[in-house]
Design an enzyme around this catalytic site. Structure first.
Site, PDB file in Angstrom:
ATOM      1  N   LYS A  75       0.865  -1.180   0.000  1.00 35.42           N
ATOM      2  CA  LYS A  75       0.000   0.000   0.000  1.00 35.42           C
ATOM      3  C   LYS A  75       0.898   1.224   0.000  1.00 35.42           C
ATOM      4  O   LYS A  75       2.075   1.151   0.344  1.00 35.42           O
ATOM      5  CB  LYS A  75      -0.950   0.028   1.199  1.00 35.42           C
ATOM      6  CG  LYS A  75      -0.319   0.030   2.547  1.00 35.42           C
ATOM      7  CD  LYS A  75      -0.138   1.315   3.304  1.00 35.42           C
ATOM      8  CE  LYS A  75      -1.051   2.439   2.952  1.00 35.42           C
ATOM      9  NZ  LYS A  75      -0.538   3.682   3.647  1.00 35.42           N
TER      10      LYS A  75
ATOM     11  N   VAL B 268       0.475   5.626  -1.516  1.00 37.94           N
ATOM     12  CA  VAL B 268       0.161   6.437  -2.684  1.00 37.94           C
ATOM     13  C   VAL B 268       0.827   7.807  -2.620  1.00 37.94           C
ATOM     14  O   VAL B 268       0.732   8.580  -3.536  1.00 37.94           O
ATOM     15  CB  VAL B 268      -1.356   6.662  -2.836  1.00 37.94           C
ATOM     16  CG1 VAL B 268      -2.011   5.354  -3.247  1.00 37.94           C
ATOM     17  CG2 VAL B 268      -1.970   7.204  -1.569  1.00 37.94           C
TER      18      VAL B 268
ATOM     19  N   THR C 180       2.964   6.485   3.554  1.00 42.71           N
ATOM     20  CA  THR C 180       3.604   5.322   4.146  1.00 42.71           C
ATOM     21  C   THR C 180       3.549   4.225   3.116  1.00 42.71           C
ATOM     22  O   THR C 180       2.476   3.899   2.626  1.00 42.71           O
ATOM     23  CB  THR C 180       2.861   4.852   5.403  1.00 42.71           C
ATOM     24  OG1 THR C 180       3.072   5.800   6.433  1.00 42.71           O
ATOM     25  CG2 THR C 180       3.405   3.515   5.876  1.00 42.71           C
TER      26      THR C 180
ATOM     27  N   ASN D  88      -3.348  17.377  -1.289  1.00 38.45           N
ATOM     28  CA  ASN D  88      -2.439  17.707  -0.195  1.00 38.45           C
ATOM     29  C   ASN D  88      -2.569  19.110   0.356  1.00 38.45           C
ATOM     30  O   ASN D  88      -2.038  19.405   1.428  1.00 38.45           O
ATOM     31  CB  ASN D  88      -0.999  17.456  -0.634  1.00 38.45           C
ATOM     32  CG  ASN D  88      -0.745  15.972  -0.787  1.00 38.45           C
ATOM     33  OD1 ASN D  88      -1.054  15.211   0.114  1.00 38.45           O
ATOM     34  ND2 ASN D  88      -0.224  15.563  -1.930  1.00 38.45           N
TER      35      ASN D  88
ATOM     36  N   THR E 112      -5.856  19.359   8.118  1.00 34.82           N
ATOM     37  CA  THR E 112      -5.978  18.496   9.297  1.00 34.82           C
ATOM     38  C   THR E 112      -7.175  18.901  10.128  1.00 34.82           C
ATOM     39  O   THR E 112      -7.468  20.072  10.267  1.00 34.82           O
ATOM     40  CB  THR E 112      -4.717  18.605  10.175  1.00 34.82           C
ATOM     41  OG1 THR E 112      -4.348  19.965  10.303  1.00 34.82           O
ATOM     42  CG2 THR E 112      -3.605  17.802   9.583  1.00 34.82           C
TER      43      THR E 112
END
Lengths: 381, 381
Positions: A163, A165, A174, A376, A381
């Protein structure tokens, strides 16, 4: 495609991090296994990496993964949480905690919801025959599709999942990859071949040059299928790894094109890798590919910025896209039309020959698009 | 703002590259001058850089710049063209070709339109008192505004001009900066102070990590104002350079925010610079700033990926935005609102203290936006 491996069982379930989807997976060997593992070199590596690094990485029996929360920058509490997860997995796998690799991916700076997690872990069904495709799905975060590859090696099977991306929830990329095989192979030999494979695969891919605090790759071998030719096994591991990193690159955040940079004619393979990474990571090259522009000048720039490589001489360099030379023989108008058509493909191969010696390396990446910025920047957040 | 310097004359005009705007500038000292110059280390450096590097860089008398065509990857012909331009400038400046610095910026892989250029050069008016603001305008390519800064040092003046935004026409960034002063200073001393200044200014800015084939920075001192305190001169050069690189960063392609990364507490200044560049160049940090997201986790990631710096320990690192700490003390909801308001500013300062020793360095960059992608992908050659 084969997605089960003799000698391994597992289960997917809920750790209480994500609602409505599997966010926990456990895969373990039913007996002793050999293994090898590599981890991020980040100075901000998280507790999962820390406990896994301290585990018996040549004799791992189990891999437990939580997705949706990276458990990074969570201090001593986060370390205790990672150890608790490791102990739970050891209990289910019937091995020692030292034989369990822990990985975690997702939001950072936030602790696991430990009370909920304890309740959910208690409810996870017993392990059984496991479809590694479902495990690949349970470790996804913002991946748009699960990533699985498999090969046969004599009587044995190699199945890899991955996994990653480029970005996760509001935080960082990650890359996780786990490879399972029933081939019988000594831990020392497996470690050596896995490190060579990692160098050519997981360490040869870049989505955005940013390095996660949680990157982990491991291989576990149950031995259930008996010994196989080591060279064939290494070739299968390389093919599985290459297929997975190509999937990672083409599923890069916002990506529309897989970029493969093949560097040849280098002083040695290390120089070829350095130059390849410079080209595949260049924002100007990545945006040119996005715009289907055969902008060889940007490739030349990216080669040129490898300033330490004083044996690279621009007069000796050749640059091509999909076999169509652009430098030093500049494209004619007809050739230019061919090049533009080629650059509209889903995969673009950029070839750089340095004209020095026989070193060669291929790296993988993706184009840089408005989608990357949106994912992004616009998500906060 | 003072934009003339005693002892220097010049002219702007047409070299026949761009239609309707000045694309040529010549500035020269009326007598002997001292100078210092630094050039790109790219392995694909162009003919202008090559002839300039071979010039008498401690006794330059003149600087000639063509904008709109970089004259890069143009082979032996391009080298001959650069020498012809240098000879023309020497004739106008009444010095030897060896005393002329040549710079060129714009499209690459295309020769100058030499016939037209010869005609136009013959028509360039005689040099006279020169407003360096008009020279700053004549060296622009895709810059949205001219970049000029000046300071007084005792009886002397320092005026610097620069161009560069990350990308030029369909090709690559070129940063050019020229500083003129009438202070009297020895060439050796000037070279040493200029190199220190360059390290803290032009080498401390990154728009997109890509390095041009044509980057050039030079300082020429006419001595017309007599000697000045060397420390004061160096301070003025540093201030002018800093102001110019801040202009370059905030005019970066598609940029909406200037990012200043101040690293302190490092083992030494070099480590601080390494970490600062990792943070200011990270696509994830750059997109977070674009989204006004105080995403300290991405800053931690960018610090963490300085893998060679094994004396960096995450427990000792502190991260703040505009003085508002985000790590290790995580922001409260109130603090978070303050942080988000702070990140909406035109300039965002990210502070990283490594907690090792007293090394410090500040670097400059900009956010990564959809505008960057549009400029670099949608425009094709």
């Amino acid at each position: 495609m084969t997605t089960t491996v003799a000698g391994f069982v597992g289960v997917t379930g809920s750790a209480g991090v994500k609602a409505g989807v599997a966010d926990l997976s456990l895969v373990h060997a039913t007996g002793a296994a050999t293994s090898a593992a590599v981890f991020t070199r980040s100075r901000f590596a998280g507790p999962s990496v820390r406990v896994s690094r301290e585990a018996d990485t040549s004799g791992l029996r189990a891999v437990v993964v939580v997705s949706g929360n990276a458990n990074v920058a969570t201090g001593e509490q986060g370390l205790a949480d990672a150890r608790e997860l490791q102990a739970w997995a050891a209990g289910r796998a019937g091995c020692s905690p030292q034989q369990v690799l822990v990985a975690s991916t997702g939001v950072i700076g936030v602790r696991y919801p430990l009370e909920t997690m304890r309740e959910r872990l208690a409810e996870v069904p017993a392990v059984g025959p496991v479809d590694l495709g479902s495990v690949a799905r349970a470790i996804m975060t913002t991946d748009t599709r699960p990533k699985v590859a498999s090969r046969r090696v004599g009587a044995a099977t190699v199945v890899g999942i991955a996994k990653g991306v480029g970005m996760i929830e509001p935080d960082m990329a990650t890359m996780l990859s786990f490879v399972y095989t029933d081939a019988e192979v000594g831990a020392t030999e497996l470690d050596a071949m896995f490190r060579r494979v990692v160098d050519r695969t997981y360490n040869a891919v870049s989505v955005d040059t940013d390095t996660s605090t949680s990157d982990t790759a491991a291989v576990l071998a149950s031995g259930a299928a008996g010994p196989v030719d080591p060279a064939a096994l290494e070739a299968a591991l390389l093919e599985v790894g290459t297929e997975l990193v190509r999937m990672i690159a083409s599923d890069g955040e916002g990506a529309s094109t897989l970029i493969e940079v093949r560097v040849t004619g280098a002083r040695d393979d290390a120089q070829a890798k350095l130059v390849g990474k410079s080209v595949v990571s260049s924002p100007l090259v990545k945006t040119a590919v996005h715009g289907a522009d055969p902008n060889w000048g940007r490739v030349a720039m990216a080669v040129g910025k490898c300033e330490s490589e004083t044996d690279i001489h621009q007069e000796d360099v050749r640059i091509a896209f999909g076999g169509l030379e652009t430098y030093p023989t500049l494209p004619t108008p007809e050739r230019r039309a061919e090049l533009e058509a080629y650059l509209a493909n889903d995969t673009v191969v950029i070839e750089v020959d340095l004209g020095i010696a026989d070193g060669a390396f291929t790296v993988y990446g993706c184009d840089l698009t408005e989608g990357y910025i949106r994912i992004n920047a616009d998500y906060t957040t």
